[in-house]
Design a protein around this motif. Structure first.
Motif, PDB file in Angstrom:
ATOM      1  N   HIS A 171      -8.982 -10.939   5.162  1.00 28.68           N
ATOM      2  CA  HIS A 171      -7.827 -10.631   4.318  1.00 28.68           C
ATOM      3  C   HIS A 171      -6.535 -10.825   5.106  1.00 28.68           C
ATOM      4  N   SER A 173      -4.304  -8.505   5.415  1.00 27.65           N
ATOM      5  CA  SER A 173      -3.822  -7.181   5.850  1.00 27.65           C
ATOM      6  C   SER A 173      -3.614  -7.033   7.364  1.00 27.65           C
ATOM      7  N   GLN A 176      -0.150  -7.053   8.510  1.00 25.48           N
ATOM      8  CA  GLN A 176       0.668  -5.831   8.346  1.00 25.48           C
ATOM      9  C   GLN A 176       0.922  -5.203   9.711  1.00 25.48           C
ATOM     10  N   ARG A 197     -14.400 -15.459   3.282  1.00 16.69           N
ATOM     11  CA  ARG A 197     -15.460 -14.472   3.030  1.00 16.69           C
ATOM     12  C   ARG A 197     -16.781 -15.202   3.024  1.00 16.69           C
ATOM     13  N   GLN A 211      -4.734 -15.457   0.124  1.00 18.67           N
ATOM     14  CA  GLN A 211      -4.262 -14.159  -0.324  1.00 18.67           C
ATOM     15  C   GLN A 211      -2.771 -14.087  -0.082  1.00 18.67           C
ATOM     16  N   GLU A 213      -0.059 -10.914   0.716  1.00 18.85           N
ATOM     17  CA  GLU A 213       0.094  -9.502   1.041  1.00 18.85           C
ATOM     18  C   GLU A 213       1.565  -9.129   0.888  1.00 18.85           C
ATOM     19  N   PHE A 251      -9.381   2.005  -0.102  1.00 15.96           N
ATOM     20  CA  PHE A 251      -9.255   1.095   1.040  1.00 15.96           C
ATOM     21  C   PHE A 251      -9.004   1.971   2.258  1.00 15.96           C
ATOM     22  N   PHE A 253      -7.169   1.545   4.747  1.00 13.72           N
ATOM     23  CA  PHE A 253      -5.826   1.487   5.347  1.00 13.72           C
ATOM     24  C   PHE A 253      -4.718   1.913   4.400  1.00 13.72           C
ATOM     25  N   THR A 254      -5.089   2.410   3.221  1.00  8.44           N
ATOM     26  CA  THR A 254      -4.071   2.965   2.315  1.00  8.44           C
ATOM     27  C   THR A 254      -4.551   4.313   1.767  1.00  8.44           C
ATOM     28  N   GLY A 285      -5.712  -5.229  -4.873  1.00  6.30           N
ATOM     29  CA  GLY A 285      -5.734  -3.902  -4.279  1.00  6.30           C
ATOM     30  C   GLY A 285      -4.369  -3.524  -3.744  1.00  6.30           C
ATOM     31  N   GLY A 287      -1.854   0.234  -2.255  1.00  5.76           N
ATOM     32  CA  GLY A 287      -1.838   1.647  -1.915  1.00  5.76           C
ATOM     33  C   GLY A 287      -0.675   1.988  -1.016  1.00  5.76           C
ATOM     34  N   ALA A 308       1.590  -1.198   0.299  1.00 10.10           N
ATOM     35  CA  ALA A 308       1.115  -2.550   0.581  1.00 10.10           C
ATOM     36  C   ALA A 308       0.222  -2.976  -0.572  1.00 10.10           C
ATOM     37  N   TRP A 309       0.189  -4.253  -0.801  1.00 11.94           N
ATOM     38  CA  TRP A 309      -0.815  -4.743  -1.744  1.00 11.94           C
ATOM     39  C   TRP A 309      -1.265  -6.114  -1.293  1.00 11.94           C
ATOM     40  N   GLY A 310      -2.402  -6.552  -1.853  1.00 15.84           N
ATOM     41  CA  GLY A 310      -2.900  -7.880  -1.535  1.00 15.84           C
ATOM     42  C   GLY A 310      -3.691  -8.407  -2.706  1.00 15.84           C
TER      43      GLY A 310
HETATM   44  N1  PHE Z   1      -6.765  -6.380   1.886  1.00 16.91           N
HETATM   45  C1  PHE Z   1      -7.327  -5.891   0.677  1.00 16.91           C
HETATM   46  C2  PHE Z   1      -8.411  -6.853   0.184  1.00 16.91           C
HETATM   47  O1  PHE Z   1      -8.489  -7.947   0.644  1.00 16.91           O
HETATM   48  C3  PHE Z   1      -6.289  -5.730  -0.409  1.00 16.91           C
HETATM   49  C4  PHE Z   1      -5.254  -4.714  -0.092  1.00 16.91           C
HETATM   50  C5  PHE Z   1      -4.080  -5.067   0.559  1.00 16.91           C
HETATM   51  C6  PHE Z   1      -5.414  -3.380  -0.425  1.00 16.91           C
HETATM   52  C7  PHE Z   1      -3.104  -4.135   0.834  1.00 16.91           C
HETATM   53  C8  PHE Z   1      -4.469  -2.437  -0.175  1.00 16.91           C
HETATM   54  C9  PHE Z   1      -3.320  -2.817   0.470  1.00 16.91           C
HETATM   55  O2  PHE Z   1      -9.198  -6.523  -0.672  1.00 16.91           O
END
Ligand code: PHE
Length: 340
Positions: A171, A173, A176, A197, A211, A213, A251, A253-254, A285, A287, A308-310
């Protein structure tokens, strides 16, 4: 002596002219002997320095050779022109030309540029990170427990290395943490990039995807800000009013974590086959950034708040352009790619 030298030039040059096969070659020969620095030209220029007797002998010979070379060149030129096979050389100017194919941007690049434009207009920075990532940044720094299933062989491509463990990042993330280590709040950044993946592929799953972010950190950043920015982004991206819905999720990290949906872009939320009647489309995702992650990045605990989101760019491109199979993006089928 000089006379002999001139005779030598004559036989040598005439021989070369005889053998020459093109006008270009002929031209070069002429320059070699009669050009500004040509060997015969030098002799002619030097005549004035000779004694009268010598000049009387050499002068006429040199001038005669000069005329001979010129004449031989002219004759050869004519001869060469007559040899051209005009049938073969004929050009049919009515034939249609050969088209050069012009390249264009891949749909994923188009979507990425759209996103970057919208976010930079809202004051976000764009950051980047490595695709081969350490196990530490990809998982540990993001608060993943040692035995978290995402570290499993089924999800992750591990890269063999004796010293440190590396993975093809699963990912965006980890960037970050990389970004926060280098920057202090307040900050707003997006991180688009390629991720991997270990996936059995089908119409909605790919092993290599993109992705994107987003990370916003400050003194009092809240879920409300997150909802507003997401809504604003999707409204601009799809050029129509978009609503967002949050669902609780997990997740490492959130905290809290959620998954978020937007109202279906096909039926505007009324319910249709695209959203399986529900009116909502799952996006990604998100959080509030875990204080543990802030600590890893070197921020004091409980001083900052951020979200953060992704989510996947392919999924977004599929929605925008109504594409029904994710494998088309990297399939290399020109019939697909040329539609963009
Ligand atoms: N990195 C997570 C994923 O790949 C998505 C995500 C990003 C969730 C940032 C929360 C915050 O599924």
């Amino acid at each position: 002596m000089l006379k002999q030298k001139i005779e030598g030039i004559k036989s040598e040059s005439l021989e070369k002219i005889k053998k020459s096969a093109s006008e270009r070659e002929l031209y070069d020969i002429k320059v070699k002997y009669l050009g500004r620095n040509g060997s015969l030209t030098k002799i002619l220029k030097n005549l004035k320095n000779l004694s009268p007797e010598k000049r009387r002998v050499a002068g006429p010979v040199a001038n005669q050779v000069r005329r001979d070379i010129k004449e031989a060149c002219q004759n050869k030129k004519k001869e060469l022109a007559e040899q051209v096979d005009w049938e073969k050389e004929k050009i049919d100017v009515t034939l249609p030309g050969r088209k050069t194919e012009t390249g264009h941007l891949h749909p994923i690049t188009l979507v990425q540029r759209d996103i970057e434009k919208i976010f930079t207009s809202m004051g976000f920075k764009i950051a980047d990170g490595p695709e081969i990532e350490s196990d530490w940044y990809n998982f540990t720094a993001l608060n993943f427990p040692q035995d978290h299933p995402a570290r499993d062989m089924q999800d992750t491509f591990w890269v063999k290395n004796n010293k440190e463990k590396f993975v093809l990042r699963t990912h965006t993330s980890p960037v970050q943490v990389r970004f926060m280590k280098e920057n202090k709040p307040p900050l707003k950044v997006i991180i688009p990039g390629r991720v991997f993946r270990n996936e059995a592929t089908d119409a909605t799953h790919e092993h290599t995807l993109h992705q994107f972010e987003a990370l916003v950190v400050g003194d009092d950043v809240s879920v409300g800000h997150f909802k507003y920015i997401v809504q604003e982004f999707f409204t601009q991206f799809f050029s129509k009013e978009t609503k967002i819905r949050l669902r609780p999720c997990y997740f490492p990290f959130t905290e809290p974590s959620f998954e978020f949906d937007i109202n279906c872009t096909v039926c505007n939320g009324k319910g249709c086959p695209s959203c399986k009647g529900g009116g909502w489309l799952e996006i990604g995702g998100a959080g509030m950034v875990s204080q543990n992650v802030f600590a890893v990045a070197g921020y004091p605990k409980n001083k900052y708040q951020g979200f953060a989101w992704g989510f996947g760019l392919e999924r977004l491109a599929m929605m925008k352009y109504k594409i029904n199979d994710i494998r088309l993006f990297h399939g290399g089928d020109l019939r697909f790619i040329q539609q963009f």
